[in-house]
Every structure is written in C-alpha cells, then in structure tokens.
Design a protein around this motif. Structure first.
Motif, mmCIF file in Angstrom:
data_model
loop_
_atom_site.group_PDB
_atom_site.id
_atom_site.type_symbol
_atom_site.label_atom_id
_atom_site.label_comp_id
_atom_site.label_asym_id
_atom_site.label_seq_id
_atom_site.Cartn_x
_atom_site.Cartn_y
_atom_site.Cartn_z
ATOM 1 N N PHE A 4 -25.551 45.727 -33.757
ATOM 2 C CA PHE A 4 -25.201 45.721 -35.168
ATOM 3 C C PHE A 4 -24.177 44.631 -35.464
ATOM 4 O O PHE A 4 -23.358 44.267 -34.619
ATOM 5 C CB PHE A 4 -24.662 47.081 -35.623
ATOM 6 C CG PHE A 4 -23.328 47.465 -35.031
ATOM 7 C CD1 PHE A 4 -22.140 47.147 -35.673
ATOM 8 C CD2 PHE A 4 -23.263 48.167 -33.831
ATOM 9 C CE1 PHE A 4 -20.912 47.508 -35.136
ATOM 10 C CE2 PHE A 4 -22.045 48.535 -33.287
ATOM 11 C CZ PHE A 4 -20.860 48.198 -33.939
ATOM 12 N N PHE A 5 -24.272 44.095 -36.677
ATOM 13 C CA PHE A 5 -23.269 43.185 -37.196
ATOM 14 C C PHE A 5 -22.265 43.994 -38.001
ATOM 15 O O PHE A 5 -22.631 44.945 -38.696
ATOM 16 C CB PHE A 5 -23.910 42.123 -38.095
ATOM 17 C CG PHE A 5 -24.395 40.908 -37.371
ATOM 18 C CD1 PHE A 5 -23.698 39.710 -37.443
ATOM 19 C CD2 PHE A 5 -25.561 40.957 -36.623
ATOM 20 C CE1 PHE A 5 -24.152 38.578 -36.776
ATOM 21 C CE2 PHE A 5 -26.024 39.833 -35.952
ATOM 22 C CZ PHE A 5 -25.318 38.640 -36.020
ATOM 23 N N LEU A 6 -21.014 43.605 -37.926
ATOM 24 C CA LEU A 6 -19.951 44.239 -38.686
ATOM 25 C C LEU A 6 -19.492 43.267 -39.765
ATOM 26 O O LEU A 6 -19.253 42.090 -39.482
ATOM 27 C CB LEU A 6 -18.797 44.598 -37.751
ATOM 28 C CG LEU A 6 -17.661 45.465 -38.316
ATOM 29 C CD1 LEU A 6 -18.192 46.816 -38.780
ATOM 30 C CD2 LEU A 6 -16.575 45.655 -37.259
ATOM 31 N N ALA A 7 -19.380 43.767 -41.000
ATOM 32 C CA ALA A 7 -18.998 42.905 -42.116
ATOM 33 C C ALA A 7 -17.996 43.623 -43.005
ATOM 34 O O ALA A 7 -17.921 44.850 -43.034
ATOM 35 C CB ALA A 7 -20.233 42.512 -42.931
ATOM 36 N N GLY A 8 -17.233 42.845 -43.742
ATOM 37 C CA GLY A 8 -16.295 43.399 -44.703
ATOM 38 C C GLY A 8 -14.916 43.636 -44.132
ATOM 39 O O GLY A 8 -14.751 44.360 -43.153
ATOM 40 N N GLY A 9 -13.918 43.027 -44.715
ATOM 41 C CA GLY A 9 -12.544 43.264 -44.309
ATOM 42 C C GLY A 9 -12.119 42.604 -43.020
ATOM 43 O O GLY A 9 -11.033 42.883 -42.506
#
Length: 206
Positions: free
Chosen positions: A154-159
C-alpha cells in the motif's frame, strides 16, 4: 526499498524537478475539474515526453469514463492509473484486462472497516489517504497497527512531509509514499522540497 511518488505535475519545470530528484513514480492528474493541478490529455501529451523513462508515469482519475485512462495507457502516455473516485471492482478489473497495466485504487480511511475494504481490493496497489487528495491532511495512522497482513502493498498519503517521511516509513512500513502539497511552496512544486523528500526516502534503512 520504499517507493516514492510525486503527484500533481502540471508544468514543464515540474517534470524537470522530478527528473533531477528521480522518484520512482510521478503523477499527472487528468481531467479532474475540481483540482487546480488538473491537466487535459493534450497537456499530458506535451509534458510526458520530457519525463525520464526511469520514472513510472501515473495518471490520476476521478470517476472518469474508463475509456479515457485506457486510451492513455494504450497510447503509452501512462504506465499506470490511480483511481480516486467511486470506481468499483468491475471498473478496476476491466482496466486491468483491457490494458494489462497496473491499477492503483485510493481509499479514504476513517476507521478499521475502511482499512479492511482497501486491503480486499482487486487493484494491483492501494493508496490510503485522508479523503480528498492533495490536502496534506492525514488519517489516523494508528489504524494500520492492527493490520498484520504486510503482504498487501500500500501507498501512504496525506500529512507526510520531507521531515516526517522517515518516521512514517519506519513505523508503518508502507510499500510507498505519495506526496503532492508537501513538496510545494505557494501552490507550486518546489525543487528543493522534492529533492529533500526523495533523499529522505533513499536514506531509510529498516
């Protein structure tokens, strides 16, 4: 090694910045009216030839007619698509079957049920985000701690910022991270921030 994607390229200089920094992936937002980073296919055709072939070109779409991403994949302008709308499993499988190219699906995460839904997606990759892309806001990353199936990339996005990349990667072990507003200054891509973000990812040892 953790992958890094720089999203929201819209100017020739943005392409030059990522060519210099050499992230793994670069994102172009295609025909999304509410996004200030949106491009028309004709603009993509002008920008794409300048992107290094070592960088995976990702087209970001929101509830588009599936023929639009499929046609750009077949044309060779994109290597992968990223879906940020309400595209269902049928939509995802159709793109995969017709193009043979990888599909990433973004999920808005607010609770553990959202995590489970994302991990069950037939998409080749999933992206976990707060909600509306490009806002720089994060969901509660602690929700990931209860997820033991690390075989699902998974890719992690945001913040995530260049300063917090190492902490995010070491703590949650994403396959990749996705940055957009975090590498901008006054709404435009910042070459120094892009270089810092890529350098931060490349320096991580787990």
């Amino acid at each position: 090694m953790t992958k890094i994607k720089i999203c929201g390229l819209r100017r020739p200089e943005d392409v030059q910045y990522v060519n210099q920094a050499k992230p793994d992936l670069a994102g172009f937002i295609i025909r999304v009216p509410f996004s200030r980073r949106s491009l028309e296919p004709e603009e993509l055709r002008r920008l794409r030839p300048g992107l290094s072939r070592e960088i995976t070109a990702v087209g970001v779409f929101v509830n588009a007619d599936p023929e639009l991403p499929a046609s750009l994949l077949r044309e060779g302008l994109l290597d992968m698509v990223q879906l940020h709308g309400q595209e269902d499993e049928e939509y995802i499988r159709k793109l995969q079957k017709e193009t043979g190219k990888p599909v990433m699906k973004a999920f808005s995460i607010s609770d553990s049920a959202d995590i489970r839904k994302a991990f069950a997606s037939p998409a080749d990759l999933i992206l976990l985000d707060h909600g509306a892309g490009g806002t720089g806001r994060s969901f509660d990353w602690n929700l990931l701690k209860s997820k033991t199936d690390r075989n699902r990339p998974f890719f992690l996005a945001g913040g995530i910022t260049p300063e917090t990349i190492q902490e995010a990667v070491k703590e949650y072990r994403p396959y990749g991270i996705d940055l957009s507003s975090a590498v901008e200054t006054r709404g435009k891509k910042d070459p120094e921030k892009i270089l810092a973000a890529v350098a931060a990812v490349r320096s991580i040892t787990i």
